[in-house]
Design a protein around this motif. Structure first.
Motif, PDB file in Angstrom:
ATOM      1  N   ALA A   9       1.029  -1.138   0.062  1.00  0.00           N
ATOM      2  CA  ALA A   9       0.116  -0.142  -0.058  1.00  0.00           C
ATOM      3  C   ALA A   9       0.772   1.318  -0.015  1.00  0.00           C
ATOM      4  O   ALA A   9       0.559   2.298  -0.598  1.00  0.00           O
ATOM      5  CB  ALA A   9      -0.928   0.077   1.129  1.00  0.00           C
ATOM      6  N   ALA A  14      -1.437   3.965  -1.873  1.00  0.00           N
ATOM      7  CA  ALA A  14      -3.156   3.744  -1.669  1.00  0.00           C
ATOM      8  C   ALA A  14      -3.145   2.485  -0.592  1.00  0.00           C
ATOM      9  O   ALA A  14      -2.331   1.974  -0.393  1.00  0.00           O
ATOM     10  CB  ALA A  14      -3.655   3.447  -2.894  1.00  0.00           C
ATOM     11  N   ALA A  15      -4.285   2.459  -0.179  1.00  0.00           N
ATOM     12  CA  ALA A  15      -4.709   1.196   0.769  1.00  0.00           C
ATOM     13  C   ALA A  15      -5.150  -0.014  -0.047  1.00  0.00           C
ATOM     14  O   ALA A  15      -6.101  -0.022  -0.530  1.00  0.00           O
ATOM     15  CB  ALA A  15      -5.750   1.803   1.739  1.00  0.00           C
ATOM     16  N   TYR A  35      -7.591   3.553   5.746  1.00  0.00           N
ATOM     17  CA  TYR A  35      -6.786   4.620   5.029  1.00  0.00           C
ATOM     18  C   TYR A  35      -6.465   5.654   5.631  1.00  0.00           C
ATOM     19  O   TYR A  35      -5.251   6.177   6.044  1.00  0.00           O
ATOM     20  CB  TYR A  35      -7.262   4.745   3.783  1.00  0.00           C
ATOM     21  CG  TYR A  35      -6.494   5.829   2.919  1.00  0.00           C
ATOM     22  CD1 TYR A  35      -5.144   5.293   2.324  1.00  0.00           C
ATOM     23  CD2 TYR A  35      -6.844   7.075   2.834  1.00  0.00           C
ATOM     24  CE1 TYR A  35      -4.282   6.478   1.521  1.00  0.00           C
ATOM     25  CE2 TYR A  35      -6.194   8.062   2.212  1.00  0.00           C
ATOM     26  CZ  TYR A  35      -5.158   7.712   1.441  1.00  0.00           C
ATOM     27  OH  TYR A  35      -4.034   8.529   0.876  1.00  0.00           O
ATOM     28  N   GLN A  39      -2.822   8.166   8.078  1.00  0.00           N
ATOM     29  CA  GLN A  39      -2.250   9.482   7.680  1.00  0.00           C
ATOM     30  C   GLN A  39      -1.868  10.248   8.737  1.00  0.00           C
ATOM     31  O   GLN A  39      -2.315  10.318  10.035  1.00  0.00           O
ATOM     32  CB  GLN A  39      -3.571  10.184   6.869  1.00  0.00           C
ATOM     33  CG  GLN A  39      -4.064   9.519   5.731  1.00  0.00           C
ATOM     34  CD  GLN A  39      -2.771   9.341   4.958  1.00  0.00           C
ATOM     35  OE1 GLN A  39      -2.352  10.295   4.195  1.00  0.00           O
ATOM     36  NE2 GLN A  39      -2.701   8.075   4.316  1.00  0.00           N
ATOM     37  N   VAL A  87      -8.000   2.525  -2.106  1.00  0.00           N
ATOM     38  CA  VAL A  87      -8.371   3.807  -1.925  1.00  0.00           C
ATOM     39  C   VAL A  87      -7.599   4.797  -2.271  1.00  0.00           C
ATOM     40  O   VAL A  87      -6.323   4.796  -2.296  1.00  0.00           O
ATOM     41  CB  VAL A  87      -8.530   4.215  -0.079  1.00  0.00           C
ATOM     42  CG1 VAL A  87      -9.069   5.644   0.113  1.00  0.00           C
ATOM     43  CG2 VAL A  87      -9.464   3.074   0.310  1.00  0.00           C
TER      44      VAL A  87
END
Length: 93
Positions: A9, A14-15, A35, A39, A87
């Motif tokens: 990922a 991205a996830a 996701y 962050q 995601v």
């Protein structure tokens, strides 16, 4: 296995750890929540108030941000692929 998914990922930006995809709106909401936890500014998002819209092969998830209150747009947009569960961020106009 989980670490391998996490590293993949990170490499993709991205996830990508959800092998079963996101066939439902709840699965898409959960993928975005997962996701956002990775962050650095995760506390700014309100995933419990996210809205989900089905758009052909993906879900569009709009998540309110606390630092964007009283401004337009006040939500961050994410796309979740139905097949893979990946995601990605979207620009909000």
């Amino acid at each position: 296995m989980k670490n391998t998914c996490f590293l993949a990922a990170l490499a993709l930006g991205a996830a990508a750890c959800q092998s079963s995809g996101a066939p439902t709106a709840e699965a898409a909401r959960a993928a975005v929540r997962h996701y956002l936890q990775s962050q650095p500014n995760a506390a700014l998002y309100v995933p419990d108030s996210a809205s989900v819209v089905e758009v052909a092969t993906h879900w569009q998830v709009l998540v309110p941000r606390t630092d964007w209150a009283r401004r337009m747009p006040s939500r961050a947009a994410f796309a979740v692929d139905k097949q893979s569960g990946v995601v990605s961020t979207r620009a909000v106009k």
